[in-house]
Design an enzyme around this catalytic site. Structure first.
Site, PDB file in Angstrom:
ATOM      1  CB  CYS A 280      -0.987  -0.010   1.166  1.00 65.09           C
ATOM      2  SG  CYS A 280      -0.224   0.040   2.816  1.00 65.09           S
ATOM      3  CG  HIS A 328      -4.612   0.117   3.853  1.00 67.62           C
ATOM      4  ND1 HIS A 328      -3.852  -0.778   3.148  1.00 67.62           N
ATOM      5  CD2 HIS A 328      -5.536   0.591   2.965  1.00 67.62           C
ATOM      6  CE1 HIS A 328      -4.297  -0.865   1.901  1.00 67.62           C
ATOM      7  NE2 HIS A 328      -5.311  -0.034   1.768  1.00 67.62           N
ATOM      8  CG  HIS A 340      -6.712   0.438  -1.727  1.00 67.04           C
ATOM      9  ND1 HIS A 340      -7.004  -0.191  -0.533  1.00 67.04           N
ATOM     10  CD2 HIS A 340      -7.665  -0.005  -2.610  1.00 67.04           C
ATOM     11  CE1 HIS A 340      -8.071  -0.968  -0.686  1.00 67.04           C
ATOM     12  NE2 HIS A 340      -8.479  -0.867  -1.926  1.00 67.04           N
TER      13      HIS A 340
END
Length: 366
Positions: A280, A328, A340
């Site tokens: 990510c 994240h 993402h």
């Protein structure tokens, strides 16, 4: 983990769709992720049944366990990257100190040679430097000249000895600094290894859970993910999250979004920074690097070091940090959507910006 070669026309279509998010008129709240439609169930185009299928409760529990394991792996991944970055900084500093030590040793050797030469000259002159001998002359002019030369000689000797002392003290300080950096380097190495072990354990546990599922259950698991994201996004929008969000992207933000959306379909891979796969924060940091900005490598450091902005001021290119532990990160692309790299086993994709709990919005080009 590699990624298959996509047809060129499919890549072009993906890029055009992504750019439309930035350049389309108005980014109206009634389009794209601003008003998402519920995803269709995997088995049929009709809406999900009101009553859960047999075993659905157990599958939902598996889904929650898998998501939590991957989230914990994401948190450990940030710890790994942070320790890795610190270790590199420590290694660079140790190398710099080694260069300074060598230069200092060479400087001491030169100073000692000069001091030795002065001592030898004084010895050959019978213990008196030339200036002292002139100072004892019967000639007044020679006496004054000799006295001046004597003072200059004393200052030069004092300066030489002072410089020698300072250089020696610097070498001792460099040695102490190098020792401290070696200790930090070892601590970061241990942290990195422990974090890697946790990551591998969490990912392995999640994969084992998922591998026990039959094909139909795996399809249903994906559907559960989509339904959970849809519910979260719908609730986020219903709360008026996008009511005041009208900002357009900067030139750098447009380049960052263009890069990120060009990676759609590439697989998630722990620790990857492209070009074939990403995690990510690898995706977000590389996207902004392509836009001309260097930002921290991890989502936790992106949260800590980049300027925070209010949700109402969010614009395409901003980064959305998710979960309380900042494990994240995604990039906002406009119209309520983000791009993402979700987790192992999934590909870079777009989703609703509110489909996960938002901790903060940060801006690389503030």
């Amino acid at each position: 983990m590699g990624t298959g070669q996509r047809p060129r026309n499919a890549r072009a279509l993906v890029l055009l769709c992504a750019l439309a998010l930035l350049t389309g008129p108005g980014l109206a709240a009634g389009t794209a992720y601003a008003a998402p439609a519920p995803p269709p169930p995997a088995a049929s185009p009709s809406p999900p049944p009101a009553a859960p299928a047999p075993g659905a409760g157990a599958l939902e529990q598996v889904h929650r366990e898998i998501e939590e394991l991957y989230r914990q792996a994401g948190s450990a991944t940030d710890a790994y990257h942070l320790a890795e970055g610190r270790a590199k900084a420590q290694s660079d500093r140790i190398a710099e100190l080694a260069r300074l030590v060598v230069a200092g040793q060479e400087r001491i050797a030169v100073l000692r040679d000069r001091a030795g030469a002065a001592a030898r000259a004084q010895y050959r002159a019978g213990g008196l430097p030339p200036g002292a001998r002139l100072a004892l002359s019967d000639s007044p002019d020679q006496f004054l000249d000799g006295a001046d030369r004597l003072r200059r000689g004393e200052r030069a000797t004092s300066n030489l000895l002072g410089e020698l002392d300072r250089t020696q003290a610097e070498l001792e300080r460099y040695a102490r600094d190098a020792s401290a950096h070696w200790q930090s380097l070892e601590a970061d190495r241990i942290t990195r290894e422990e974090a890697k072990k946790r990551i591998e354990e969490k990912i392995k546990a999640a994969e084992e859970l998922e591998n026990k599922l039959a094909a139909e259950e795996k399809a249903r698991l994906i559907q559960l993910e989509r339904e959970a994201q849809h519910r979260a996004q719908t609730a986020w929008l219903a709360a008026g999250a996008l009511k005041d969000v009208t900002g357009g992207p900067t030139e750098a933000g447009t380049r960052a979004v263009r890069f990120a959306t060009a990676q759609l379909g590439k697989p998630y891979l722990w620790g990857a920074e492209g070009p074939g796969s990403y995690d990510c924060s690898g995706l977000t940091s590389q996207a902004w690097l392509a836009a001309g900005r260097t930002i921290p490598r991890t989502s936790q450091e992106q949260l800590r070091l980049l300027p925070k902005v209010a949700l109402k001021d969010m614009r395409p290119g901003d980064l959305i940090i998710y979960f309380d532990d900042a494990s994240h990160v995604a990039m906002y692309v406009g119209d309520g959507a983000m791009v993402h790299a979700p987790r192992p086993g999934r590909n870079v994709t777009t989703a609703g910006a509110g489909s996960m709990p938002i901790k903060a919005i940060v801006r690389p080009d503030a």
